[in-house]
Design a protein around this motif. Sequence first.
Motif, PDB file in Angstrom:
ATOM      1  N   LEU A   1       0.408   4.598  -2.330  1.00  0.00           N
ATOM      2  CA  LEU A   1       0.154   5.940  -1.799  1.00  0.00           C
ATOM      3  C   LEU A   1       0.769   7.001  -2.702  1.00  0.00           C
ATOM      4  O   LEU A   1       0.168   8.045  -2.945  1.00  0.00           O
ATOM      5  CB  LEU A   1       0.727   6.082  -0.388  1.00  0.00           C
TER       6      LEU A   1
ATOM      7  N   TYR B   1       0.803  -1.214   0.000  1.00  0.00           N
ATOM      8  CA  TYR B   1       0.000   0.000   0.000  1.00  0.00           C
ATOM      9  C   TYR B   1       0.840   1.270   0.000  1.00  0.00           C
ATOM     10  O   TYR B   1       0.425   2.278  -0.553  1.00  0.00           O
ATOM     11  CB  TYR B   1      -0.980   0.006   1.171  1.00  0.00           C
ATOM     12  N   LYS B   2       2.030   1.242   0.604  1.00  0.00           N
ATOM     13  CA  LYS B   2       2.848   2.457   0.634  1.00  0.00           C
ATOM     14  C   LYS B   2       3.280   2.858  -0.773  1.00  0.00           C
ATOM     15  O   LYS B   2       3.364   4.042  -1.082  1.00  0.00           O
ATOM     16  CB  LYS B   2       4.064   2.271   1.534  1.00  0.00           C
ATOM     17  N   GLU B   3       3.547   1.873  -1.616  1.00  0.00           N
ATOM     18  CA  GLU B   3       3.892   2.175  -3.005  1.00  0.00           C
ATOM     19  C   GLU B   3       2.704   2.800  -3.724  1.00  0.00           C
ATOM     20  O   GLU B   3       2.868   3.687  -4.549  1.00  0.00           O
ATOM     21  CB  GLU B   3       4.331   0.906  -3.732  1.00  0.00           C
TER      22      GLU B   3
ATOM     23  N   SER C   1       6.281   0.725  10.518  1.00  0.00           N
ATOM     24  CA  SER C   1       7.341   1.684  10.266  1.00  0.00           C
ATOM     25  C   SER C   1       8.303   1.617  11.435  1.00  0.00           C
ATOM     26  O   SER C   1       8.045   0.966  12.424  1.00  0.00           O
ATOM     27  CB  SER C   1       6.777   3.091  10.097  1.00  0.00           C
TER      28      SER C   1
END
Length: 135
Positions: free
Chosen positions: A83, A79-81, A108
Amino acid sequence: RDRLAEGQIRKYAKFVDYWMERFDTIDGHRIFVSYETLTDDNDGPKEAIRITNFLAQSEGVDPIAVESVPCVWRAVVKYKEQLSRADKPKVDSGKRRLDPRHHDSQRSGPTERPYTAELLDGMSKMLLDLMQRWG
């Protein structure tokens, strides 16, 4: 962390023993998943499909379509990618969508946490013992 790790190593061995003893005779009705495989860019979607197929064998479980699994895997695991790619909300098409901007993850922090030689030796011995016991 170091002073608690030895006890956690023993607890983990007991945890593995507990589940292996209860499911030793029902071969084919358990699945082993590694974090590294599940989060790998290449193998993660395949592992998620393997989990989906395994869960589909259970009565009352109606998993999502296999074709959708890689998309859901990417939205949940990577999901961070997403974002950085999510510049604006998508128009509501009436279907449920996973929105990577709405995750409340605690994933994190520091990326390096070196273990002492003694802790690594203890972990190694515990894992070798489990492998000898359970194959």
